[in-house]
Motif scaffolding. Structure first.
Motif, short mmCIF file in Angstrom:
data_model
loop_
_atom_site.label_atom_id
_atom_site.label_comp_id
_atom_site.label_asym_id
_atom_site.label_seq_id
_atom_site.Cartn_x
_atom_site.Cartn_y
_atom_site.Cartn_z
N GLY A 160 0.83 -1.20 0.00
CA GLY A 160 0.00 0.00 0.00
C GLY A 160 0.87 1.25 0.00
N GLN A 183 1.23 -3.47 -5.99
CA GLN A 183 0.49 -2.63 -5.06
C GLN A 183 -0.92 -3.18 -4.84
OE1 GLN A 183 1.37 -1.16 -8.26
NE2 GLN A 183 3.48 -1.07 -7.52
N ILE A 203 -3.58 4.82 6.51
CA ILE A 203 -2.78 3.81 7.21
C ILE A 203 -3.69 2.83 7.95
CG2 ILE A 203 -1.18 3.43 9.13
CD1 ILE A 203 0.27 4.41 6.69
N PHE A 206 -5.14 0.44 5.39
CA PHE A 206 -4.14 -0.54 4.95
C PHE A 206 -3.87 -1.58 6.05
CE2 PHE A 206 -2.19 2.58 1.72
CZ PHE A 206 -2.74 1.90 0.65
N ASN A 207 -3.79 -1.13 7.29
CA ASN A 207 -3.52 -2.06 8.38
C ASN A 207 -4.63 -3.10 8.53
OD1 ASN A 207 -1.73 -2.77 10.65
ND2 ASN A 207 -3.47 -2.21 11.94
N THR A 212 -2.88 -6.32 2.13
CA THR A 212 -1.78 -5.36 2.15
C THR A 212 -0.75 -5.84 3.18
OG1 THR A 212 -3.19 -3.49 1.51
CG2 THR A 212 -1.11 -2.98 2.61
N ILE A 215 3.66 -1.18 3.76
CA ILE A 215 3.16 0.17 3.50
C ILE A 215 4.32 1.13 3.28
CG2 ILE A 215 1.77 2.08 4.41
CD1 ILE A 215 0.45 -0.05 6.30
N CYS A 237 0.16 -0.62 14.40
CA CYS A 237 0.34 -1.24 13.09
C CYS A 237 1.18 -2.52 13.19
CB CYS A 237 1.00 -0.27 12.11
SG CYS A 237 1.03 -0.87 10.41
N VAL A 241 6.56 -0.82 7.67
CA VAL A 241 6.29 0.49 7.09
C VAL A 241 7.60 1.18 6.78
CG1 VAL A 241 5.17 2.73 7.40
CG2 VAL A 241 4.16 0.69 8.44
#
Length: 307
Positions: A160, A183, A203, A206-207, A212, A215, A237, A241
């Motif tokens: 993501g 992606q 975020i 996505f989490n 996903t 990130i 999260c 990341v």
């Protein structure tokens, strides 16, 4: 899986008869996006045609939504009228409004934000490149492209991307694709100081998305949105990341391109945000060319495969 949009999402385009809106309508249709309606006041009953696709044009967003089932609008409306164009989406009860328009007066956006409080409709932008959920066809076609991002650099996968900068969104996406990854969704939230959806909002999505796996978070000098997101990432999260902050060499107090990219104090400098990223366990890319590699380092440290 993806966030916010899927290849089945039906979209309308406000401003489809303008040169800019029309060009990107063509590119979205070519990508396989379900463009089912256009909206231009006074041109209802006409059609926008491209490569055998005939898109009906309506006078209002409400009419377009009722007739076609569109749940998302892309807004290519000139700045003086863009605020009202967003509020049309709210009145129609759309799920998502994506405003590409640059240069909307801040006072208009303050009015829009106040009017959207508690509304069903989510706003992405303004002054943003939009979103892409890649498809599985050649050049990632068969996905959903909303806005102005180049579809062909995308590839269906599990990373993501969320960014204030349009061009850095494309750079991160291209790097990921070049690494043989792909992606889930890329989201450009826009660089204006008053916008609809923050880094943290994306975020969180996505989490929560099981597809996903990693990130990339791209920010800029100015404001505290990236710091807010980083603190949440540290506490909540579960995924690797990587982050990049643009504007490290910008002199304090100088407005830099984006309306929101201006340093007002110590905490919104690039150095301060980078320090918070490191403190919160985010792998920092030192240069734009390092974004995908930074994510791979983060994934390796967590023992996560991004394939």
């Amino acid at each position: 899986m993806s966030i916010l949009i899927t290849p089945e999402t039906k979209i309308m385009i406000q401003g489809i008869t303008g040169a800019f809106g029309g060009k990107h309508a063509q590119l979205s249709i070519d990508y396989g996006t379900q463009v089912v309606a256009g909206v231009t006041p006074g041109k209802g009953g006409q059609f926008f045609e491209h490569n055998g696709v005939k898109v009906p044009i309506f006078n209002t967003v409400v009419d377009a939504a009722k007739a076609t089932g569109a749940t998302v609008s892309t807004i290519f409306v000139p700045p003086p009228f863009a605020g009202d164009a967003i509020l049309e989406c709210v009145d129609a009860g759309l799920d998502l409004a994506v405003c590409i328009t640059e240069g909307i007066p801040i006072k208009d956006m303050i009015r829009v934000k106040r009017a959207m409080s508690g509304a069903k409709t989510r706003l992405i932008g303004p002054n943003c490149p939009g979103l892409v959920t890649p498809g599985t066809g050649e050049g990632s076609k068969g996905g959903c492209r909303i806005g102005i991002a180049p579809g062909y650099i995308h590839k269906k996968g599990h990373v993501g991307v969320v960014s204030r900068s349009g061009t850095l969104t494309y750079e991160a996406v291209f790097q990921i694709t070049s690494k043989g990854l792909g992606q889930s969704t890329s989201v450009g939230i826009g660089g204006d100081p008053v916008n609809g959806t923050s880094h943290l909002d994306v975020i969180k999505l996505f989490n929560a998305d099981p597809d996903t796996k990693g990130i990339i978070l791209i920010g800029e000098i100015g404001g505290n949105a990236e710091v807010e997101a980083a603190r949440w990432i540290k506490a909540n999260c579960t995924k690797p990341v990587a982050g990049f902050i643009a504007g490290a060499t910008a002199p304090a107090g100088r407005r830099m391109g984006h309306a929101g990219a201006i340093v007002g104090g110590h905490e919104d400098t690039a150095e301060a945000k980078i320090a918070v990223f490191k403190e919160c366990g985010i792998e920092v890319a030192e240069t734009p060319s390092d974004m995908a590699d930074a994510l791979l380092r983060a994934a390796k440290a967590k023992g996560v495969s991004l394939n």
